[in-house]
Design a protein around this motif. Sequence first.
Motif, PDB file in Angstrom:
ATOM      1  N   SER A  12       0.821  -1.214   0.000  1.00 36.90           N
ATOM      2  CA  SER A  12       0.000   0.000   0.000  1.00 36.90           C
ATOM      3  C   SER A  12       0.857   1.267   0.000  1.00 36.90           C
ATOM      4  CB  SER A  12      -0.957   0.004   1.192  1.00 36.90           C
ATOM      5  OG  SER A  12      -0.224  -0.016   2.401  1.00 36.90           O
ATOM      6  N   ASP A  13       2.085   1.198   0.545  1.00 38.25           N
ATOM      7  CA  ASP A  13       2.982   2.360   0.516  1.00 38.25           C
ATOM      8  C   ASP A  13       3.331   2.716  -0.928  1.00 38.25           C
ATOM      9  OD1 ASP A  13       2.971   2.225   3.287  1.00 38.25           O
ATOM     10  OD2 ASP A  13       4.947   1.286   3.408  1.00 38.25           O
ATOM     11  N   ILE A  70      15.534   4.320   3.654  1.00 37.97           N
ATOM     12  CA  ILE A  70      15.077   4.977   2.431  1.00 37.97           C
ATOM     13  C   ILE A  70      15.005   3.942   1.324  1.00 37.97           C
ATOM     14  CG2 ILE A  70      15.497   6.774   0.725  1.00 37.97           C
ATOM     15  CD1 ILE A  70      16.836   8.360   2.901  1.00 37.97           C
ATOM     16  N   VAL A  71      13.837   3.865   0.709  1.00 36.48           N
ATOM     17  CA  VAL A  71      13.575   2.915  -0.363  1.00 36.48           C
ATOM     18  C   VAL A  71      13.287   3.712  -1.626  1.00 36.48           C
ATOM     19  CG1 VAL A  71      12.007   1.096  -1.145  1.00 36.48           C
ATOM     20  CG2 VAL A  71      12.656   1.237   1.273  1.00 36.48           C
ATOM     21  N   GLY A  72      14.052   3.458  -2.681  1.00 41.09           N
ATOM     22  CA  GLY A  72      13.825   4.122  -3.955  1.00 41.09           C
ATOM     23  C   GLY A  72      12.965   3.247  -4.850  1.00 41.09           C
ATOM     24  N   TYR A  73      11.959   3.866  -5.484  1.00 38.54           N
ATOM     25  CA  TYR A  73      11.075   3.146  -6.395  1.00 38.54           C
ATOM     26  C   TYR A  73      11.043   3.904  -7.717  1.00 38.54           C
ATOM     27  CZ  TYR A  73       6.958   0.982  -8.442  1.00 38.54           C
ATOM     28  OH  TYR A  73       6.100   0.329  -9.290  1.00 38.54           O
ATOM     29  N   PHE A 125      11.067   8.357  -3.322  1.00 40.40           N
ATOM     30  CA  PHE A 125      11.877   7.945  -2.178  1.00 40.40           C
ATOM     31  C   PHE A 125      10.932   7.783  -1.000  1.00 40.40           C
ATOM     32  CE2 PHE A 125      14.796  10.636  -4.742  1.00 40.40           C
ATOM     33  CZ  PHE A 125      15.632   9.625  -5.163  1.00 40.40           C
ATOM     34  N   LEU A 126      10.708   6.534  -0.606  1.00 40.08           N
ATOM     35  CA  LEU A 126       9.857   6.239   0.541  1.00 40.08           C
ATOM     36  C   LEU A 126      10.750   6.302   1.772  1.00 40.08           C
ATOM     37  CD1 LEU A 126       8.808   4.442  -2.056  1.00 40.08           C
ATOM     38  CD2 LEU A 126       7.106   3.775  -0.380  1.00 40.08           C
ATOM     39  N   VAL A 127      10.473   7.257   2.641  1.00 38.04           N
ATOM     40  CA  VAL A 127      11.318   7.526   3.799  1.00 38.04           C
ATOM     41  C   VAL A 127      10.626   6.983   5.050  1.00 38.04           C
ATOM     42  CG1 VAL A 127      12.451   9.330   5.156  1.00 38.04           C
ATOM     43  CG2 VAL A 127      12.244   9.577   2.665  1.00 38.04           C
ATOM     44  N   TYR A 128      11.301   6.062   5.710  1.00 37.97           N
ATOM     45  CA  TYR A 128      10.783   5.430   6.925  1.00 37.97           C
ATOM     46  C   TYR A 128      11.651   5.832   8.113  1.00 37.97           C
ATOM     47  CZ  TYR A 128       8.252   2.420   3.692  1.00 37.97           C
ATOM     48  OH  TYR A 128       7.430   1.958   2.697  1.00 37.97           O
ATOM     49  N   ILE A 129      11.006   6.095   9.236  1.00 36.70           N
ATOM     50  CA  ILE A 129      11.703   6.308  10.497  1.00 36.70           C
ATOM     51  C   ILE A 129      11.206   5.215  11.440  1.00 36.70           C
ATOM     52  CG2 ILE A 129      12.223   7.878  12.405  1.00 36.70           C
ATOM     53  CD1 ILE A 129      13.162   9.097   9.783  1.00 36.70           C
ATOM     54  N   LEU A 171       6.355   4.572   7.767  1.00 37.73           N
ATOM     55  CA  LEU A 171       6.428   5.513   6.660  1.00 37.73           C
ATOM     56  C   LEU A 171       6.310   6.931   7.196  1.00 37.73           C
ATOM     57  CD1 LEU A 171       6.681   5.896   3.594  1.00 37.73           C
ATOM     58  CD2 LEU A 171       4.183   5.800   3.479  1.00 37.73           C
ATOM     59  N   PHE A 172       7.321   7.749   6.930  1.00 40.01           N
ATOM     60  CA  PHE A 172       7.361   9.132   7.397  1.00 40.01           C
ATOM     61  C   PHE A 172       6.914  10.093   6.294  1.00 40.01           C
ATOM     62  CE2 PHE A 172       9.677  13.132   8.233  1.00 40.01           C
ATOM     63  CZ  PHE A 172       9.152  13.432   9.482  1.00 40.01           C
ATOM     64  N   ASP A 173       7.414   9.879   5.091  1.00 34.98           N
ATOM     65  CA  ASP A 173       7.078  10.755   3.970  1.00 34.98           C
ATOM     66  C   ASP A 173       7.541  10.115   2.668  1.00 34.98           C
ATOM     67  OD1 ASP A 173       6.005  13.020   2.790  1.00 34.98           O
ATOM     68  OD2 ASP A 173       7.691  14.321   3.266  1.00 34.98           O
ATOM     69  N   ILE A 174       7.049  10.642   1.562  1.00 34.67           N
ATOM     70  CA  ILE A 174       7.454  10.178   0.236  1.00 34.67           C
ATOM     71  C   ILE A 174       7.878  11.392  -0.579  1.00 34.67           C
ATOM     72  CG2 ILE A 174       6.726   9.071  -1.904  1.00 34.67           C
ATOM     73  CD1 ILE A 174       4.635   7.499  -0.260  1.00 34.67           C
ATOM     74  N   LEU A 175       9.086  11.332  -1.115  1.00 36.00           N
ATOM     75  CA  LEU A 175       9.581  12.380  -2.004  1.00 36.00           C
ATOM     76  C   LEU A 175       9.575  11.862  -3.423  1.00 36.00           C
ATOM     77  CD1 LEU A 175      12.740  13.692  -0.123  1.00 36.00           C
ATOM     78  CD2 LEU A 175      10.568  14.860  -0.397  1.00 36.00           C
TER      79      LEU A 175
END
Length: 174
Positions: free
Chosen positions: A45-46, A103-106, A157-161, A165-169
């Motif tokens: 879903s992310d 950080i996950v790049g898609y 860039f799916l940013v997780y802390i 999930l914290f934010d998506i750039l």
Amino acid sequence: MKRSISFFILAIAFLMGCTSEEVSKKEGNKETALPLEISNTVNESDIQSIDWNKTATTFNTGTRSDMVGNKMKIGIIAPELKAKKIDKWMWHFWGIKKGKLTIVGYNKKSSTVKPVLYNVDSQKNYWAKDGLGSEVNGADSHIPSNVLLNESGRWAFLVYIDNELFDILVMDIK
């Protein structure tokens, strides 16, 4: 319970012909392979929630006018990232003071999932980095990193802390 779920995922991946390091997930009509080492962090879903029209913008924090990101959530000070080139980025976060950064790049076109952070000593990409730093440039925390992507295009860039999930750039990489 987690072990039996992990074993079940591995068994299905093996039966479906995936490598031992990937689990396939569908995103619309595309196949997305999630590496096993991040399958407990990233949810299908992310990836489906990425708003490709909400791209990162340049903004002013009151102390810096050259941040790129999502204002007052996440910002980056960096040169323009180009594919196959190592760059140093300073990540800034608002609303969080500590935690483990993942950080996950898609890539939109190829539907590939890749680590974004890069270790120059080992010459390998990696997913996570511990220890957000102190307040700087108006942000509540920050962390420096090297970044490397293997292909150009539109990336999320799916940013997780701490695995949340914290934010998506969303950024265009040349």
